[in-house]
Design a protein around this motif. Structure first.
Motif, short mmCIF file in Angstrom:
data_model
loop_
_atom_site.label_atom_id
_atom_site.label_comp_id
_atom_site.label_asym_id
_atom_site.label_seq_id
_atom_site.Cartn_x
_atom_site.Cartn_y
_atom_site.Cartn_z
N GLY A 82 0.92 -1.17 0.11
CA GLY A 82 0.01 0.05 0.13
C GLY A 82 0.83 1.53 0.06
N SER A 83 2.07 1.22 -0.47
CA SER A 83 2.99 2.33 -0.51
C SER A 83 3.17 2.89 -2.10
N PRO A 84 2.42 4.06 -2.36
CA PRO A 84 2.84 4.44 -3.71
C PRO A 84 4.02 5.47 -3.68
N TRP A 85 4.77 5.51 -4.70
CA TRP A 85 5.75 6.26 -4.95
C TRP A 85 5.86 7.03 -6.29
N ILE A 86 6.57 8.14 -6.33
CA ILE A 86 6.65 9.08 -7.68
C ILE A 86 8.06 9.57 -7.81
N THR A 87 8.57 9.74 -8.98
CA THR A 87 9.63 10.31 -9.30
C THR A 87 9.18 11.32 -10.70
N GLU A 88 9.89 12.39 -10.41
CA GLU A 88 9.81 13.20 -11.79
C GLU A 88 11.12 13.53 -12.49
N ASP A 89 12.18 12.76 -12.11
CA ASP A 89 13.46 13.08 -12.79
C ASP A 89 14.20 11.53 -13.19
N GLN A 90 13.26 10.83 -13.80
CA GLN A 90 13.68 9.61 -14.34
C GLN A 90 14.01 8.38 -13.74
N GLY A 91 13.60 8.55 -12.31
CA GLY A 91 14.13 7.59 -11.35
C GLY A 91 15.17 7.97 -10.55
N ASP A 92 15.83 9.10 -10.62
CA ASP A 92 16.74 9.69 -9.99
C ASP A 92 16.83 9.84 -8.36
N SER A 93 15.43 10.13 -8.19
CA SER A 93 14.86 10.40 -6.73
C SER A 93 13.38 10.09 -6.69
N TRP A 94 13.08 9.53 -5.48
CA TRP A 94 11.56 9.16 -5.39
C TRP A 94 11.32 9.84 -4.12
N GLN A 95 9.64 9.79 -4.26
CA GLN A 95 9.06 10.51 -2.96
C GLN A 95 7.90 9.50 -2.72
N SER A 96 7.64 9.26 -1.43
CA SER A 96 6.47 8.61 -1.01
C SER A 96 5.32 9.40 -1.09
N ILE A 97 4.28 8.94 -1.45
CA ILE A 97 2.74 9.87 -1.74
C ILE A 97 2.12 9.44 -0.35
N SER A 98 2.12 8.08 0.13
CA SER A 98 1.55 7.81 1.38
C SER A 98 1.94 6.68 1.70
N SER A 99 1.67 5.91 3.17
CA SER A 99 1.97 4.50 3.37
C SER A 99 0.82 4.02 3.72
N HIS A 100 -0.29 4.32 3.63
CA HIS A 100 -1.68 3.94 4.26
C HIS A 100 -2.54 3.21 3.38
N PHE A 101 -2.52 3.09 1.99
CA PHE A 101 -3.23 2.56 1.07
C PHE A 101 -3.61 0.90 1.34
N PRO A 102 -4.57 0.38 0.70
CA PRO A 102 -4.63 -0.93 0.70
C PRO A 102 -3.81 -1.48 -0.51
N PRO A 103 -3.55 -2.82 -0.62
CA PRO A 103 -2.47 -3.33 -1.67
C PRO A 103 -2.82 -2.62 -3.18
#
Length: 77
Positions: A48-69
């Motif tokens: 249940g953790s979504p992640w996003i990058t805006e630089d082709q994967g060089d750095s990642w940011q967690s959006i939340s850690s409380h979603f269902p799978p």
């Protein structure tokens, strides 16, 4: 997360912003998507953790850690 830019001959391990210890996240291939520019990627884990990058994967940011799978991610571009 890993990235190749030469068809799989070499791979870069991308860790910046992703958990380094006690991470038991699994990601299905359909739970990763990339936008048309190729810069922004998002993926979601079965824990249940979504992640996003805006630089082709060089750095990642967690959006939340409380979603269902998360079993699917789709670009809305």
């Amino acid at each position: 997360m890993s990235r190749t830019r030469d068809g799989g001959k070499t791979w870069d391990v991308l860790r910046n912003g992703l958990p380094q210890r006690h991470a038991y996240d699994l990601t299905f291939r359909h739970a990763l998507d990339i936008d048309d520019s190729g810069d922004r990627l998002a993926f979601g884990s079965t824990t249940g953790s979504p992640w996003i990058t805006e630089d082709q994967g060089d750095s990642w940011q967690s959006i939340s850690s409380h979603f269902p799978p998360i079993d699917c991610v789709r670009s809305m571009a």
